[in-house]
Design a protein around this motif. Structure first.
Motif, PDB file in Angstrom:
ATOM      1  N   ALA A  67      21.774 -14.422   8.357  1.00 12.41           N
ATOM      2  CA  ALA A  67      20.346 -14.176   8.360  1.00 12.41           C
ATOM      3  C   ALA A  67      20.163 -12.792   7.706  1.00 12.41           C
ATOM      4  O   ALA A  67      19.188 -12.634   7.186  1.00 12.41           O
ATOM      5  CB  ALA A  67      19.951 -14.458   9.750  1.00 12.41           C
ATOM      6  N   GLU A  68      21.113 -11.726   8.439  1.00 12.74           N
ATOM      7  CA  GLU A  68      21.060 -10.504   7.714  1.00 12.74           C
ATOM      8  C   GLU A  68      20.933 -10.599   5.997  1.00 12.74           C
ATOM      9  O   GLU A  68      20.131  -9.749   5.507  1.00 12.74           O
ATOM     10  CB  GLU A  68      21.757  -9.539   8.371  1.00 12.74           C
ATOM     11  CG  GLU A  68      21.805  -9.548   9.873  1.00 12.74           C
ATOM     12  CD  GLU A  68      22.801  -8.699  10.561  1.00 12.74           C
ATOM     13  OE1 GLU A  68      23.794  -8.439   9.707  1.00 12.74           O
ATOM     14  OE2 GLU A  68      22.707  -8.310  11.896  1.00 12.74           O
ATOM     15  N   SER A  69      21.722 -11.164   5.604  1.00 15.00           N
ATOM     16  CA  SER A  69      22.108 -11.300   4.110  1.00 15.00           C
ATOM     17  C   SER A  69      20.759 -11.683   3.615  1.00 15.00           C
ATOM     18  O   SER A  69      20.270 -11.593   2.433  1.00 15.00           O
ATOM     19  CB  SER A  69      23.361 -11.897   3.666  1.00 15.00           C
ATOM     20  OG  SER A  69      24.348 -11.101   4.430  1.00 15.00           O
ATOM     21  N   LEU A  70      20.199 -12.904   4.038  1.00  9.69           N
ATOM     22  CA  LEU A  70      19.025 -13.431   3.474  1.00  9.69           C
ATOM     23  C   LEU A  70      17.893 -12.694   3.412  1.00  9.69           C
ATOM     24  O   LEU A  70      17.085 -12.608   2.840  1.00  9.69           O
ATOM     25  CB  LEU A  70      18.897 -14.671   4.345  1.00  9.69           C
ATOM     26  CG  LEU A  70      19.998 -16.010   4.143  1.00  9.69           C
ATOM     27  CD1 LEU A  70      19.986 -17.017   5.097  1.00  9.69           C
ATOM     28  CD2 LEU A  70      19.720 -16.702   2.616  1.00  9.69           C
ATOM     29  N   ARG A  71      17.632 -11.962   4.759  1.00 11.21           N
ATOM     30  CA  ARG A  71      16.657 -10.890   4.869  1.00 11.21           C
ATOM     31  C   ARG A  71      16.717  -9.829   3.768  1.00 11.21           C
ATOM     32  O   ARG A  71      15.880  -9.495   2.829  1.00 11.21           O
ATOM     33  CB  ARG A  71      16.567 -10.180   6.079  1.00 11.21           C
ATOM     34  CG  ARG A  71      15.518  -9.441   6.369  1.00 11.21           C
ATOM     35  CD  ARG A  71      15.550  -8.505   7.644  1.00 11.21           C
ATOM     36  NE  ARG A  71      15.770  -9.092   8.672  1.00 11.21           N
ATOM     37  CZ  ARG A  71      14.632  -9.673   9.507  1.00 11.21           C
ATOM     38  NH1 ARG A  71      13.631  -9.229   9.382  1.00 11.21           N
ATOM     39  NH2 ARG A  71      14.777 -10.137  10.572  1.00 11.21           N
TER      40      ARG A  71
ATOM     41  N   ALA B 266      28.354 -28.176  -0.120  1.00  9.28           N
ATOM     42  CA  ALA B 266      27.932 -26.823   0.106  1.00  9.28           C
ATOM     43  C   ALA B 266      28.984 -25.701  -0.291  1.00  9.28           C
ATOM     44  O   ALA B 266      28.556 -24.810  -0.965  1.00  9.28           O
ATOM     45  CB  ALA B 266      27.342 -26.361   1.492  1.00  9.28           C
ATOM     46  N   ARG B 267      30.160 -26.111  -0.116  1.00  8.63           N
ATOM     47  CA  ARG B 267      31.322 -24.974  -0.532  1.00  8.63           C
ATOM     48  C   ARG B 267      31.460 -25.116  -2.109  1.00  8.63           C
ATOM     49  O   ARG B 267      31.724 -24.110  -2.544  1.00  8.63           O
ATOM     50  CB  ARG B 267      32.645 -25.422   0.086  1.00  8.63           C
ATOM     51  CG  ARG B 267      32.775 -25.123   1.639  1.00  8.63           C
ATOM     52  CD  ARG B 267      34.272 -25.253   1.954  1.00  8.63           C
ATOM     53  NE  ARG B 267      34.743 -26.470   2.093  1.00  8.63           N
ATOM     54  CZ  ARG B 267      34.711 -27.314   2.992  1.00  8.63           C
ATOM     55  NH1 ARG B 267      34.130 -27.029   4.114  1.00  8.63           N
ATOM     56  NH2 ARG B 267      35.245 -28.469   2.857  1.00  8.63           N
ATOM     57  N   ILE B 268      31.261 -26.202  -2.591  1.00  9.59           N
ATOM     58  CA  ILE B 268      31.402 -26.408  -3.909  1.00  9.59           C
ATOM     59  C   ILE B 268      30.228 -25.304  -4.766  1.00  9.59           C
ATOM     60  O   ILE B 268      30.677 -24.713  -5.593  1.00  9.59           O
ATOM     61  CB  ILE B 268      31.259 -27.866  -4.533  1.00  9.59           C
ATOM     62  CG1 ILE B 268      32.310 -28.631  -4.234  1.00  9.59           C
ATOM     63  CG2 ILE B 268      30.829 -27.986  -6.098  1.00  9.59           C
ATOM     64  CD1 ILE B 268      32.274 -29.956  -4.404  1.00  9.59           C
ATOM     65  N   ALA B 269      29.012 -25.751  -4.112  1.00  5.54           N
ATOM     66  CA  ALA B 269      27.903 -24.957  -4.662  1.00  5.54           C
ATOM     67  C   ALA B 269      28.096 -23.392  -4.453  1.00  5.54           C
ATOM     68  O   ALA B 269      27.827 -22.558  -5.322  1.00  5.54           O
ATOM     69  CB  ALA B 269      26.461 -25.388  -3.790  1.00  5.54           C
ATOM     70  N   GLU B 270      28.455 -22.917  -3.229  1.00  3.60           N
ATOM     71  CA  GLU B 270      28.745 -21.636  -2.959  1.00  3.60           C
ATOM     72  C   GLU B 270      29.585 -20.914  -4.025  1.00  3.60           C
ATOM     73  O   GLU B 270      29.493 -19.792  -4.380  1.00  3.60           O
ATOM     74  CB  GLU B 270      29.232 -21.381  -1.576  1.00  3.60           C
ATOM     75  CG  GLU B 270      29.108 -19.816  -1.020  1.00  3.60           C
ATOM     76  CD  GLU B 270      29.618 -19.656   0.309  1.00  3.60           C
ATOM     77  OE1 GLU B 270      29.342 -18.655   0.957  1.00  3.60           O
ATOM     78  OE2 GLU B 270      29.823 -20.742   1.044  1.00  3.60           O
TER      79      GLU B 270
ATOM     80  N   ALA C 267      23.931 -17.431  -0.981  1.00  2.90           N
ATOM     81  CA  ALA C 267      23.474 -17.281   0.277  1.00  2.90           C
ATOM     82  C   ALA C 267      22.856 -18.711   0.762  1.00  2.90           C
ATOM     83  O   ALA C 267      23.170 -18.905   2.057  1.00  2.90           O
ATOM     84  CB  ALA C 267      22.695 -16.178   0.583  1.00  2.90           C
ATOM     85  N   ILE C 268      22.120 -19.126  -0.078  1.00  6.73           N
ATOM     86  CA  ILE C 268      21.356 -20.394   0.381  1.00  6.73           C
ATOM     87  C   ILE C 268      22.598 -21.430   0.651  1.00  6.73           C
ATOM     88  O   ILE C 268      22.378 -22.425   1.345  1.00  6.73           O
ATOM     89  CB  ILE C 268      20.272 -20.846  -0.652  1.00  6.73           C
ATOM     90  CG1 ILE C 268      19.123 -19.788  -0.870  1.00  6.73           C
ATOM     91  CG2 ILE C 268      19.965 -22.147  -0.674  1.00  6.73           C
ATOM     92  CD1 ILE C 268      18.429 -19.814  -1.931  1.00  6.73           C
TER      93      ILE C 268
ATOM     94  N   ASP D 205      12.224 -17.575   4.635  1.00  6.40           N
ATOM     95  CA  ASP D 205      12.197 -18.897   5.068  1.00  6.40           C
ATOM     96  C   ASP D 205      13.719 -18.987   5.415  1.00  6.40           C
ATOM     97  O   ASP D 205      14.109 -19.795   6.574  1.00  6.40           O
ATOM     98  CB  ASP D 205      11.692 -19.735   4.189  1.00  6.40           C
ATOM     99  CG  ASP D 205      10.262 -20.258   4.484  1.00  6.40           C
ATOM    100  OD1 ASP D 205       9.647 -19.598   5.407  1.00  6.40           O
ATOM    101  OD2 ASP D 205       9.574 -20.548   3.211  1.00  6.40           O
ATOM    102  N   GLU D 206      14.669 -18.860   4.468  1.00  9.31           N
ATOM    103  CA  GLU D 206      16.180 -19.151   4.797  1.00  9.31           C
ATOM    104  C   GLU D 206      16.399 -18.407   5.915  1.00  9.31           C
ATOM    105  O   GLU D 206      17.333 -18.795   6.679  1.00  9.31           O
ATOM    106  CB  GLU D 206      16.736 -18.803   3.285  1.00  9.31           C
ATOM    107  CG  GLU D 206      16.669 -20.203   2.428  1.00  9.31           C
ATOM    108  CD  GLU D 206      15.304 -19.997   1.526  1.00  9.31           C
ATOM    109  OE1 GLU D 206      14.608 -18.752   1.943  1.00  9.31           O
ATOM    110  OE2 GLU D 206      15.110 -20.784   0.847  1.00  9.31           O
TER     111      GLU D 206
END
Length: 859
Positions: A336-340, A287-291, A304-305, A346-347
């Motif tokens: 969650a706030e960033s994803l909103r 996940a860190r590599i992807a981010e 964010a995902i 859904d995320e």
């Protein structure tokens, strides 16, 4: 002189577009830069004749730049292209190229997560390009790609119908104008993604497998994208190991192509696979590599995902260890706030659900309730694992508030919803895999029943049946002839035989083994999408079981919080008994299994036999003392139906002192036993099949011929897979004397060796009219690979799930002589009218440690 430069630039641009279609962005960018240099070095570089080509090169370069992470550079090239378009004299060409630039800008915005903005631009571009094409201006491929790209925006926005319409337009336009077939491949692939988003996993997996086959043959550069989405569908179906293998194939291909966006998405999927498999540290690293990759590309949505995947892994670790930090809760809420804000509903909901579980573990129920109020309602497009997590959070809050009934209601509703998803699945592995998503919910329900001051055994029985061995709940559908599957199965058989020959000859077989493993995966995946696994039956009710038991007793074993528990059901009463540590029972079961394996060879010296038998007797005695003796006052001398759990599936129950010579059957669930017991018995011939490489006395051929004088005999070169399957269909009894092998990581490829190669479990599982009883006389094919939800899969399990009522097989290795003696005695008793369970119990009682057979199913 400008014409020469124009021709050179056009050739470079054409080759660059081919490289782009092939996801070879490094090569494409090099050719595009060369094309721009050729145009800049022309004798009259600002001449109007060169402007259209310069625009086309810039537009293509913008895409290639974005795909390797140079988003600003890509959008900047489009700004230059837009300014140049205004200088084009021909109005038709000006309109076409303006539409082309618009289309590319919209797509790039979608690729970097700005899908709403990108969709608006694509709608403007579509109007321009459709009008141009109707006037005979421009390339149809540009409009087809626009439809393809617009479908991506609809997919990201959760609009499957709109996405499907765009993809069908793309396919129709591609075929009408005979465009590059890769455009149509991509559209058909995305139709699979729409099916995946809609929860139709068999359709999604079928489309992905079809496309993977096409790409391997004629569009290899498209393969990694197909593999990525195929893996995502596998994850949704709970197939973590298969998804991991698929992604491990895709990731090196992405890196080779320098496909930054897709490679980073694949890293997220690989993290999710690790998470499902319980490897939280690997999930965090991926996940860190992807981010970092997404942040570098400026893709805030996908970054964010990726961050959410990392927090999911950390949350799982915190819940397992009990060490929950407030900072992790705060991170989940902030994310969650960033994803909103990024409109990832859904995320955002998932991030809140993780925070809820963390708050509950910290003991702050009020904070958890506040967060629950912020979680939006699940939609039809919400992934099933998210829905199950929402149910789990509601149930855990109810438990914290002392509302046990409400918690159980949430569990009931959630498992019902999961069951409806399972009912749509194709193939036994998919039906089993989905159990993973409801595992924690089911465990919570069982724990709640057991934690009551006076647990209700009837209620516990009901929950155990709802949460275990669901694959056996389906009434098998008639087989569907699939020529592709048949062809691949024949090829697989040939490869298997070649591997065996190479090994016997002492030749290296690693290359053939790799080919075999790849083909096994392909055949298995084709089976997932051929049809739904079967027609769902309702979970057995307790009164149905007691009405059918007669004078027998059913013992259903389960594990909760490390303790073993038994529910004992007779016609007149239901009782629950706690049986101490499950780890202790598992350890003794493993020791017993190892001892019986060691006893199998026919040529062991007598002193060795005695020593190993002594060890086996001790392990059997310990299991007997822990599991059986505490139940004797409840079961008396009744015949038994035993529903094991976990490692206890490998126990040869007839070897335990209190159960010797007692008729008993083993079933994966009471529902499975009831279905097998109440199915009309087949009437017809007996089939006796003998495989190769057996010692002379393993079948005791003459004695079995005398027991079944009218039996169909298949031996030598006549015992082929095709002949055996043909004979099995509609038979009453099938006896196999053939060596086999249990495949623990891929149970449906457990196999029996016949004259022309292996007979795989998945082939037997789809017979139109399976035999009533199958006897596996010379191998350990009663073994199972136990999946989440106590889903036990193996050769014998596949037969039961496929409609065979009774299977007799060994749980450990068995010597040829011991098998021959036990089986002749068994069939003599069976032919005289003794029921299978009693006939087997009497036959193995003389030497239970060297005759580790069990009777599965109805008995």
């Amino acid at each position: 002189m400008n014409q020469r430069a124009l021709r050179r630039a056009a050739g470079l641009h054409s080759r660059a577009r081919e490289a782009v279609y092939g996801y070879d962005f490094a090569r494409a960018r090099a050719q595009l830069e060369q094309a721009l240099a050729v145009l800049a070095d022309a004798p009259a570089p600002d001449h109007v004749d060169l402007i259209p080509m310069r625009v086309r090169v810039l537009v293509t370069a913008a895409y290639a730049d974005t795909e390797i992470g140079r988003v600003d550079l890509g959008l900047g090239r489009l700004d230059i292209a837009d300014r140049l378009v205004d200088d084009i004299a021909d109005p038709g060409q000006r309109t076409e190229l303006a539409g082309l630039s618009l289309e590319q800008r919209g797509f790039l915005l979608i690729r970097v997560g700005r899908s709403e903005e990108g969709l608006q631009i694509l709608e403007q571009a579509a109007e321009v390009l459709e009008r141009s094409l109707a006037d005979g201006i421009g390339e149809a491929s540009v409009l087809a790609i626009l439809y393809l790209n617009r479908s991506l925006a609809h997919i990201m926005n959760g609009q499957p119908d709109a996405a499907t319409a765009e993809l069908n337009r793309c396919v129709e336009l591609s075929e009408r104008y005979d465009l590059d077939p890769t455009i149509s491949y991509k559209a058909k692939h995305n139709l699979g993604y729409v099916a995946y988003m809609s929860g139709d996993m068999p359709t999604a997996l079928r489309r992905y497998e079809d496309n993977a086959r096409l790409c391997r043959r004629s569009a290899l550069s498209l393969l990694p994208v197909v593999l990525l989405d195929q893996a995502r569908a596998m994850l949704a179906a709970g197939l973590a190991e298969e998804a991991a293998r698929t992604l491990d194939e895709a990731l090196p291909l992405f890196r080779k192509q320098r496909g930054g966006q897709d490679a980073a998405e694949a890293e997220i999927a690989r993290a999710a696979a690790a998470l499902l498999d319980g490897d939280t540290e690997l999930a965090r690293r991926r996940a860190r590599i992807a981010e970092r990759s997404f942040a570098k590309r400026g893709n805030a949505r996908w970054a964010a995902i990726a961050a959410l995947t990392g927090i999911r892994a950390r949350t799982k670790t915190a819940l397992r260890t009990g060490r929950v930090r407030q900072t992790l809760v705060e991170e989940a809420i902030k994310l969650a706030e960033s994803l909103r804000a990024l409109m990832l509903e859904d995320e955002m909901a998932l991030a809140l659900l993780l925070a809820i579980r963390l708050e509950l573990r910290r003991g702050d129920v009020g904070a958890a309730e506040v967060l629950l109020d912020m979680v939006p309602r699940a939609s039809s497009m919400t992934p099933i694992d998210h829905k199950m997590l929402l149910r789990l959070c509601r149930a855990e809050i109810a438990v914290a508030r002392g509302r046990t009934r409400s918690a159980l209601a949430e569990a009931s509703a959630g498992l019902g919803e999961l069951g409806r998803v399972r009912d749509r699945m194709g193939g036994m592995e998919l039906v089993c895999g989905t159990a993973l998503h409801g595992q924690e919910l089911g465990e919570l329900a069982v724990r709640l029943v057991l934690d009551r001051p006076r647990p209700d055994p009837r209620q516990l029985f009901g929950w155990l049946e709802r949460t275990r061995a669901q694959v056996y709940r389906y009434e098998p559908l008639p087989a569907i002839d699939d020529p592709i599957v048949a062809e691949k199965a024949a090829e697989l058989r040939t490869l298997r035989r070649a591997v065996q020959t190479f090994r016997l000859d002492g030749r290296p077989s690693s290359r053939l083994e790799k080919q075999t493993a790849a083909l096994e995966r392909e055949v298995l995946r084709l089976g997932w999408s051929s049809s739904t696994w079967g027609r769902p039956r309702p979970v057995a009710r307790l009164d149905e079981v007691t009405d059918t038991l007669g004078d027998r007793a059913l013992v259903s074993l389960a594990t909760s919080r490390g303790a073993l528990v038994a529910v004992v059901v007779t016609r007149s009463r239901v009782r629950m008994v706690r049986l101490d540590s499950s780890a202790t029972a598992d350890e003794q079961a493993a020791r017993l299994h190892a001892d019986l394996d060691a006893l199998a060879p026919d040529t062991l010296p007598a002193p060795v036999i005695e020593v190993v038998k002594g060890s086996a007797a001790r392990s059997a005695g310990e299991l007997d003392a822990q599991i059986v003796r505490p139940l004797l006052s409840l079961v008396g001398d009744r015949e038994l139906i035993i529903v094991p759990t976990g490692a206890l599936y490998a126990v040869p129950w007839g070897s335990l002192p209190s159960l010797r010579a007692r008729p008993l059957v083993v079933a994966p669930s009471a529902t499975a036993w009831l279905a097998a017991s109440t199915t009309a018995a087949a009437t017809g011939r007996a089939v006796l099949a003998r495989g190769p490489m057996l010692t002379g006395d393993v079948v005791e051929q003459d004695k079995l011929r005398s027991v079944y004088p009218r039996a169909t005999m298949l031996e030598g070169e006549g015992a082929t897979v095709a002949e055996v399957l043909n004979a099995l269909d509609g038979a009453e009894l099938a006896h196999f004397a053939a060596h086999g092998e249990h495949e623990p990581t891929n149970a449906l490829f457990s196999r029996l060796e016949l004259a022309d190669g292996p007979l795989f479990a998945y082939e037997v599982a789809r017979l139109r009219q399976p035999p009533r009883q199958v006897v596996l006389a010379a191998c350990e094919l009663a073994l199972n690979y136990v999946r989440p939800g106590d889903e036990a899969l193996g050769y014998a399990g596949a037969l039961l799930a496929g409609g065979v009522q009774t299977v007799v097989a060994a749980t450990s290795r068995v010597g040829d002589a011991a098998a021959a003696g036990a089986m002749v005695e068994y069939h003599e008793r069976l032919a005289s009218g003794v029921a299978p369970a009693r006939a087997l119990a009497e036959s193995i009682a003389q030497d239970p440690f060297r005759r580790p057979f069990i009777c599965l199913g109805a008995g």
